[in-house]
Design a protein around this motif. Structure first.
Motif, PDB file in Angstrom:
ATOM      1  N   GLU A 184      -0.328  -4.859 -12.605  1.00  0.00           N
ATOM      2  CA  GLU A 184       1.036  -4.744 -12.083  1.00  0.00           C
ATOM      3  C   GLU A 184       1.051  -4.765 -10.548  1.00  0.00           C
ATOM      4  O   GLU A 184       2.002  -5.267  -9.933  1.00  0.00           O
ATOM      5  CB  GLU A 184       1.718  -3.472 -12.600  1.00  0.00           C
ATOM      6  CG  GLU A 184       1.065  -2.164 -12.204  1.00  0.00           C
ATOM      7  CD  GLU A 184       0.018  -1.677 -13.184  1.00  0.00           C
ATOM      8  OE1 GLU A 184      -0.223  -0.448 -13.203  1.00  0.00           O
ATOM      9  OE2 GLU A 184      -0.549  -2.509 -13.930  1.00  0.00           O
ATOM     10  N   ILE A 185      -0.004  -4.233  -9.939  1.00  0.00           N
ATOM     11  CA  ILE A 185      -0.099  -4.272  -8.476  1.00  0.00           C
ATOM     12  C   ILE A 185      -0.404  -5.693  -8.014  1.00  0.00           C
ATOM     13  O   ILE A 185       0.153  -6.171  -7.014  1.00  0.00           O
ATOM     14  CB  ILE A 185      -1.173  -3.283  -7.979  1.00  0.00           C
ATOM     15  CG1 ILE A 185      -0.801  -1.848  -8.356  1.00  0.00           C
ATOM     16  CG2 ILE A 185      -1.372  -3.411  -6.469  1.00  0.00           C
ATOM     17  CD1 ILE A 185       0.522  -1.371  -7.801  1.00  0.00           C
ATOM     18  N   GLN A 186      -1.266  -6.387  -8.733  1.00  0.00           N
ATOM     19  CA  GLN A 186      -1.580  -7.772  -8.382  1.00  0.00           C
ATOM     20  C   GLN A 186      -0.352  -8.683  -8.520  1.00  0.00           C
ATOM     21  O   GLN A 186      -0.155  -9.596  -7.710  1.00  0.00           O
ATOM     22  CB  GLN A 186      -2.713  -8.280  -9.268  1.00  0.00           C
ATOM     23  CG  GLN A 186      -4.074  -7.700  -8.916  1.00  0.00           C
ATOM     24  CD  GLN A 186      -4.570  -8.185  -7.573  1.00  0.00           C
ATOM     25  OE1 GLN A 186      -4.711  -9.386  -7.347  1.00  0.00           O
ATOM     26  NE2 GLN A 186      -4.837  -7.261  -6.660  1.00  0.00           N
TER      27      GLN A 186
ATOM     28  N   LYS B  96      -9.556   0.557  -7.110  1.00  0.00           N
ATOM     29  CA  LYS B  96      -9.117   0.735  -8.501  1.00  0.00           C
ATOM     30  C   LYS B  96      -7.613   0.507  -8.612  1.00  0.00           C
ATOM     31  O   LYS B  96      -7.133  -0.175  -9.543  1.00  0.00           O
ATOM     32  CB  LYS B  96      -9.479   2.141  -8.984  1.00  0.00           C
ATOM     33  CG  LYS B  96      -9.017   2.446 -10.404  1.00  0.00           C
ATOM     34  CD  LYS B  96      -9.360   3.886 -10.781  1.00  0.00           C
ATOM     35  CE  LYS B  96      -8.834   4.238 -12.171  1.00  0.00           C
ATOM     36  NZ  LYS B  96      -9.137   5.646 -12.533  1.00  0.00           N
ATOM     37  N   TRP B  97      -6.858   1.083  -7.687  1.00  0.00           N
ATOM     38  CA  TRP B  97      -5.400   0.885  -7.671  1.00  0.00           C
ATOM     39  C   TRP B  97      -5.047  -0.583  -7.458  1.00  0.00           C
ATOM     40  O   TRP B  97      -4.221  -1.158  -8.159  1.00  0.00           O
ATOM     41  CB  TRP B  97      -4.792   1.753  -6.569  1.00  0.00           C
ATOM     42  CG  TRP B  97      -3.398   1.374  -6.189  1.00  0.00           C
ATOM     43  CD1 TRP B  97      -2.236   1.745  -6.813  1.00  0.00           C
ATOM     44  CD2 TRP B  97      -3.014   0.510  -5.104  1.00  0.00           C
ATOM     45  NE1 TRP B  97      -1.156   1.175  -6.180  1.00  0.00           N
ATOM     46  CE2 TRP B  97      -1.605   0.418  -5.130  1.00  0.00           C
ATOM     47  CE3 TRP B  97      -3.730  -0.168  -4.118  1.00  0.00           C
ATOM     48  CZ2 TRP B  97      -0.907  -0.347  -4.198  1.00  0.00           C
ATOM     49  CZ3 TRP B  97      -3.034  -0.933  -3.190  1.00  0.00           C
ATOM     50  CH2 TRP B  97      -1.630  -1.014  -3.245  1.00  0.00           C
ATOM     51  N   PHE B  98      -5.700  -1.223  -6.494  1.00  0.00           N
ATOM     52  CA  PHE B  98      -5.392  -2.598  -6.125  1.00  0.00           C
ATOM     53  C   PHE B  98      -5.676  -3.564  -7.274  1.00  0.00           C
ATOM     54  O   PHE B  98      -5.013  -4.602  -7.407  1.00  0.00           O
ATOM     55  CB  PHE B  98      -6.201  -2.978  -4.879  1.00  0.00           C
ATOM     56  CG  PHE B  98      -5.896  -4.342  -4.333  1.00  0.00           C
ATOM     57  CD1 PHE B  98      -4.703  -4.593  -3.675  1.00  0.00           C
ATOM     58  CD2 PHE B  98      -6.814  -5.381  -4.463  1.00  0.00           C
ATOM     59  CE1 PHE B  98      -4.423  -5.856  -3.158  1.00  0.00           C
ATOM     60  CE2 PHE B  98      -6.548  -6.635  -3.943  1.00  0.00           C
ATOM     61  CZ  PHE B  98      -5.346  -6.875  -3.294  1.00  0.00           C
TER      62      PHE B  98
ATOM     63  N   SER C 272       0.797  -1.224   0.000  1.00  0.00           N
ATOM     64  CA  SER C 272       0.000   0.000   0.000  1.00  0.00           C
ATOM     65  C   SER C 272       0.829   1.273   0.000  1.00  0.00           C
ATOM     66  O   SER C 272       0.286   2.363  -0.239  1.00  0.00           O
ATOM     67  CB  SER C 272      -0.943   0.008   1.214  1.00  0.00           C
ATOM     68  OG  SER C 272      -1.870  -1.061   1.141  1.00  0.00           O
ATOM     69  N   LYS C 273       2.112   1.156   0.236  1.00  0.00           N
ATOM     70  CA  LYS C 273       2.977   2.336   0.159  1.00  0.00           C
ATOM     71  C   LYS C 273       2.944   2.940  -1.242  1.00  0.00           C
ATOM     72  O   LYS C 273       3.075   4.146  -1.414  1.00  0.00           O
ATOM     73  CB  LYS C 273       4.406   1.975   0.565  1.00  0.00           C
ATOM     74  CG  LYS C 273       4.550   1.644   2.049  1.00  0.00           C
ATOM     75  CD  LYS C 273       5.974   1.210   2.392  1.00  0.00           C
ATOM     76  CE  LYS C 273       6.086   0.846   3.872  1.00  0.00           C
ATOM     77  NZ  LYS C 273       7.442   0.358   4.222  1.00  0.00           N
ATOM     78  N   ASP C 274       2.750   2.082  -2.232  1.00  0.00           N
ATOM     79  CA  ASP C 274       2.646   2.568  -3.614  1.00  0.00           C
ATOM     80  C   ASP C 274       1.383   3.416  -3.786  1.00  0.00           C
ATOM     81  O   ASP C 274       1.419   4.465  -4.432  1.00  0.00           O
ATOM     82  CB  ASP C 274       2.625   1.372  -4.571  1.00  0.00           C
ATOM     83  CG  ASP C 274       2.491   1.790  -6.024  1.00  0.00           C
ATOM     84  OD1 ASP C 274       3.508   2.095  -6.649  1.00  0.00           O
ATOM     85  OD2 ASP C 274       1.342   1.819  -6.532  1.00  0.00           O
ATOM     86  N   PHE C 275       0.282   2.972  -3.193  1.00  0.00           N
ATOM     87  CA  PHE C 275      -0.966   3.751  -3.266  1.00  0.00           C
ATOM     88  C   PHE C 275      -0.803   5.104  -2.585  1.00  0.00           C
ATOM     89  O   PHE C 275      -1.253   6.138  -3.097  1.00  0.00           O
ATOM     90  CB  PHE C 275      -2.113   2.977  -2.619  1.00  0.00           C
ATOM     91  CG  PHE C 275      -3.382   3.767  -2.492  1.00  0.00           C
ATOM     92  CD1 PHE C 275      -4.189   4.001  -3.602  1.00  0.00           C
ATOM     93  CD2 PHE C 275      -3.783   4.280  -1.262  1.00  0.00           C
ATOM     94  CE1 PHE C 275      -5.365   4.730  -3.487  1.00  0.00           C
ATOM     95  CE2 PHE C 275      -4.959   5.015  -1.141  1.00  0.00           C
ATOM     96  CZ  PHE C 275      -5.743   5.242  -2.257  1.00  0.00           C
TER      97      PHE C 275
END
Length: 444
Positions: free
Chosen positions: A352-354, A346-348, A48-51
């Motif tokens: 690439e996040i998955q 939406k981000w999750f 979640s740091k990316d979010f």
């Protein structure tokens, strides 16, 4: 005059810079995500740091130990509390949360953002997102795929002297069991055996009474012996299915496995107790959810080539199912920050996040991740995860889930651990318990 104009421009520029900064602070939100306290939650904090970096929002986390997770979070939902903006709730909560207006429906959001449920493992969509089941009504995004499987001491299985002794006794190689009968033979073979100067035992299985443990364990066996939750052709017709002769045999088997082959004092064990028994070198086999496998693989005592993984075995007629675990991520209807919470989903959902989620120890349910040609060999347990997710079944997801679970916890524990009555008595009683719950809801 030129100097005055330059000064004025500087002031105006500074004003807009301050205003932009202020606007950013106004727009930023602090979101609280609620989940269980376990290793995958720690991986999600890192992910979640990316979010946070991309959105400007900050994430807080409320993680509750599994034995208290359902009580704590269901109380939060039922009371309309505002602690949680995002909830990674258990799969069985979907029915109640949808019907009671505790999660927001996500169909319009998915359509707007191009998020397609066809892109996720079908079993996780049905299990974690849909209510009513098998209808295109979505209340969550599949977040963490999980399933009950088995870990075994690969290094013990490969010892020549144990291989020879086992083959002489059972007429087959000491290898990964394909059936529950073979699993029980292996557990009995190791029970009370001395390995490296230490007494070891056969299998760590679920027996916990307080939350959901023994139900999650028993159902793994019952499914593969032929248990059904009801008549497939008539909803809520339970007699003859919940308490069928095959289901009775399955429950008798689970008790026999508990009686013959578990470590001393293993009468109230769930995920953490089974992990402890396995990592400490007490048992040859461990029943547990797949989330435990990354931690086992890196463990100093049992990790690497010392351990292997296999799906839930088949029952006596070749039927093979496994208890679905895992969760979807939902936006809590009581939240004042629904827009930002939707931004997180939406981000999750991004591929690439998955992919990064899987690399950190989270079990992605996105098909582009698990169907990648390199996935099956990306970790020693990846193929077992795929094989297990292909045979899943889940417990009731009805709004009355908690009452249905309490009944099975009591009936199973009373018979398996407390030695009260027969398997037929336990399942007859469970059928009556469940019918009474559904009668109170007007479903008869």
């Amino acid at each position: 005059m030129k100097q005055m104009l330059l000064s004025s421009a500087a002031v105006i520029g500074a004003y807009f810079a301050v205003s932009a900064t202020a606007a950013t602070h106004v727009q930023a939100a602090e979101l609280t995500l609620c989940w269980a306290a376990w290793d995958p939650a720690n991986a999600l904090v890192e992910l979640s740091k990316d979010f946070e970096a991309k959105s400007g929002n900050t994430m807080k986390f409320e993680f509750v130990p599994w034995p208290n997770f359902a009580d704590r979070m269901l109380n939060e939902l039922n009371s309309g509390g505002k602690l949680c903006d995002l909830m990674i709730g258990d799969s069985q909560w979907i029915g109640g949360a949808a019907e009671n207006g505790q999660y927001i429906k996500l169909n319009d959001f998915f359509d707007k953002e191009g998020i397609k449920m066809d892109d996720f493992i079908p079993a996780t969509v049905v299990g974690y997102a849909e209510w009513p089941k098998n209808t295109p009504n979505y209340w969550a995004l599949p977040a963490f795929g999980d399933v009950v499987g088995w870990t075994y001491r690969k290094d013990w299985f490969s010892r020549p002297e144990l291989q020879a002794e086992f083959k002489q006794k059972y007429g087959r190689d000491l290898a990964v069991p394909k059936t529950f009968a073979e699993l029980k033979d292996i557990a009995e073979f190791f029970q009370g055996r001395n390995i490296d100067g230490k007494t070891v035992y056969g299998a760590a299985i679920y027996t916990e009474r307080g939350s959901e443990g023994i139900t999650m364990g028993v159902m793994d066996v019952l499914y593969s012996f032929g248990f059904e939750y009801g008549n497939p052709k008539k909803a809520y017709e339970l007699d003859g299915f919940v308490n069928s002769p095959d289901a009775v045999k399955g429950l008798e088997f689970y008790k026999a496995l508990y009686d013959c082959c578990t470590p001393p004092g293993h009468s109230d064990a769930y995920m953490s107790e089974d992990i402890d028994a396995y990592k400490s070198g007490q048992v040859a086999l461990q029943m547990n959810f797949a989330f435990t496998w990354p931690g086992i693989h890196v463990d100093a005592n049992v990790g690497g080539d010392k351990s292997g993984y296999f799906p839930n075995p088949a029952g006596p007629t070749g039927i093979q199912f496994a208890q679905l675990g895992g969760q979807g991520i939902s936006v809590v209807a009581a939240s004042d920050k629904q827009k930002e919470a939707l931004d997180y989903i939406k981000w999750f959902a991004q591929p690439e996040i998955q992919k990064k989620w899987w690399s950190l120890g989270g079990y992605s349910a996105l098909r582009s991740v698990v169907e990648d040609p390199g996935f099956a060999t990306s970790q020693p347990y990846a193929q077992t995860f795929l094989d297990s997710m292909a045979i899943v079944k889940d417990f009731w997801a009805e709004p009355s889930y908690a009452s249905l679970l309490q009944a099975s916890q009591k009936r199973f524990h009373d018979y398996v651990v407390a030695k009260q009555g027969t398997a037929q008595d336990a399942l007859n009683g469970l059928s009556e318990d469940w019918k009474a719950i559904f009668e109170d809801e007007g479903k008869y």
